[in-house]
Design an enzyme around this catalytic site. Structure first.
Site, PDB file in Angstrom:
ATOM      1  N   LYS A  18       0.839  -1.206   0.000  1.00  6.51           N
ATOM      2  CA  LYS A  18       0.000   0.000   0.000  1.00  6.51           C
ATOM      3  C   LYS A  18       0.875   1.259   0.000  1.00  6.51           C
ATOM      4  CE  LYS A  18      -3.846  -2.314   2.354  1.00  6.51           C
ATOM      5  NZ  LYS A  18      -4.843  -2.223   3.461  1.00  6.51           N
ATOM      6  N   TYR A  58     -12.284  -2.677  -3.722  1.00 10.18           N
ATOM      7  CA  TYR A  58     -12.862  -2.678  -2.372  1.00 10.18           C
ATOM      8  C   TYR A  58     -14.391  -2.678  -2.385  1.00 10.18           C
ATOM      9  CZ  TYR A  58      -8.411  -2.140   0.134  1.00 10.18           C
ATOM     10  OH  TYR A  58      -7.159  -2.345   0.684  1.00 10.18           O
ATOM     11  N   PHE A  66     -15.343   3.167   7.083  1.00  7.94           N
ATOM     12  CA  PHE A  66     -13.942   3.394   6.725  1.00  7.94           C
ATOM     13  C   PHE A  66     -13.706   3.381   5.220  1.00  7.94           C
ATOM     14  CE2 PHE A  66     -14.355  -1.193   7.614  1.00  7.94           C
ATOM     15  CZ  PHE A  66     -13.814  -1.752   6.462  1.00  7.94           C
ATOM     16  N   ARG A  94      -1.509 -14.322   3.744  1.00  5.78           N
ATOM     17  CA  ARG A  94      -2.303 -13.727   4.835  1.00  5.78           C
ATOM     18  C   ARG A  94      -1.606 -13.967   6.178  1.00  5.78           C
ATOM     19  NH1 ARG A  94      -6.818 -10.492   3.837  1.00  5.78           N
ATOM     20  NH2 ARG A  94      -7.867 -11.420   5.619  1.00  5.78           N
ATOM     21  N   THR A 100      -5.434  -7.624  10.546  1.00  8.39           N
ATOM     22  CA  THR A 100      -5.688  -6.309   9.952  1.00  8.39           C
ATOM     23  C   THR A 100      -5.136  -5.146  10.776  1.00  8.39           C
ATOM     24  OG1 THR A 100      -7.705  -7.230   8.982  1.00  8.39           O
ATOM     25  CG2 THR A 100      -7.521  -4.830   9.027  1.00  8.39           C
ATOM     26  N   ARG A 111       2.736  -6.840   9.250  1.00  3.65           N
ATOM     27  CA  ARG A 111       2.021  -5.777   9.971  1.00  3.65           C
ATOM     28  C   ARG A 111       2.486  -5.682  11.425  1.00  3.65           C
ATOM     29  NH1 ARG A 111      -3.786  -7.522   7.337  1.00  3.65           N
ATOM     30  NH2 ARG A 111      -3.808  -6.069   5.556  1.00  3.65           N
ATOM     31  N   ASN A 125      -1.977  -0.252   7.012  1.00  6.68           N
ATOM     32  CA  ASN A 125      -1.424  -1.531   7.459  1.00  6.68           C
ATOM     33  C   ASN A 125      -0.544  -2.215   6.408  1.00  6.68           C
ATOM     34  OD1 ASN A 125      -3.419  -2.308   5.747  1.00  6.68           O
ATOM     35  ND2 ASN A 125      -4.647  -3.371   7.273  1.00  6.68           N
ATOM     36  N   HIS A 128      -1.961  -5.509   1.285  1.00  8.30           N
ATOM     37  CA  HIS A 128      -3.208  -6.217   1.011  1.00  8.30           C
ATOM     38  C   HIS A 128      -2.838  -7.605   0.514  1.00  8.30           C
ATOM     39  CE1 HIS A 128      -7.097  -7.295  -0.723  1.00  8.30           C
ATOM     40  NE2 HIS A 128      -6.399  -7.760  -1.750  1.00  8.30           N
ATOM     41  N   GLU A 139      -9.403 -10.174  -8.143  1.00  5.15           N
ATOM     42  CA  GLU A 139      -8.462  -9.065  -7.945  1.00  5.15           C
ATOM     43  C   GLU A 139      -7.324  -9.105  -8.963  1.00  5.15           C
ATOM     44  OE1 GLU A 139      -7.394  -9.500  -3.821  1.00  5.15           O
ATOM     45  OE2 GLU A 139      -9.390  -8.884  -3.123  1.00  5.15           O
TER      46      GLU A 139
END
Ligand code: DAT
Ligand code: MG
Length: 147
Positions: A18, A58, A66, A94, A100, A111, A125, A128, A139
């Protein structure tokens, strides 16, 4: 636990570093963790996402409180978009990413080691990762239509 009767599951997943990760110079560290785990990089591209791409990406979060700050943050600078491949890579990334909320994400995760709550409107964070084979297919088609 290893299930010897299980068929191999070579998968692809979409990983995004990100804008906070790119700004902080953590792209290499994050790609390094993917590679160190043994996943293969299939595509890597630095790009700034427009609102249409982010809205599609998203879509599941549209209407949540948010959502607007999230889309604004994700459009605030370049993103490193990555397709990674490997056995159970969707679940595996993940796990590398951690939960998250970066404040409570386990140490050892991206993270947990590198992220924290900066007190802004959205959790920045760092990464993704697709959360299921269906999400990964959707995606990857959005970010890398040629793949
Ligand atoms: P993840 O990125 O772990 O899959 P998600 O899909 O539930 O999490 O949410 C997408 C992103 O939206 C997440 O990375 C950060 C932001 N987000 C999620 N829940 C949030 C919350 N309660 N407050 C602020 N931002 C949130
Ligand atoms: Mg998600």
């Amino acid at each position: 636990m290893t299930d010897v009767t299980r068929a191999p599951q070579t998968q692809r997943t979409l990983v995004l570093v990100k804008p906070d990760g790119v700004r902080r110079g953590l792209s290499g560290e994050i790609l390094g963790r993917l590679e160190a785990k043994g996943y293969t990089l299939v595509a890597v591209e630095l790009r700034t996402a427009d609102e249409a791409l982010l809205a599609a990406h998203y879509a599941e979060h549209r209407g949540k409180p948010f959502y607007a700050p999230l889309v604004e943050f994700m459009g605030s600078g370049p993103i490193l978009a990555v397709v990674a491949e490997g056995e159970r890579v969707i679940e595996g990334f993940r796990s590398l990413a951690g939960t998250t909320d970066p404040t409570s994400a386990s140490p050892g995760t991206i993270r947990g080691d590198l992220g924290r709550d900066w007190g802004l409107a959205v959790q920045q964070n760092l990464v993704h990762g697709s959360d299921s084979p269906e999400s990964a297919r959707r995606e990857i088609a959005l970010w890398f239509p040629s793949l």
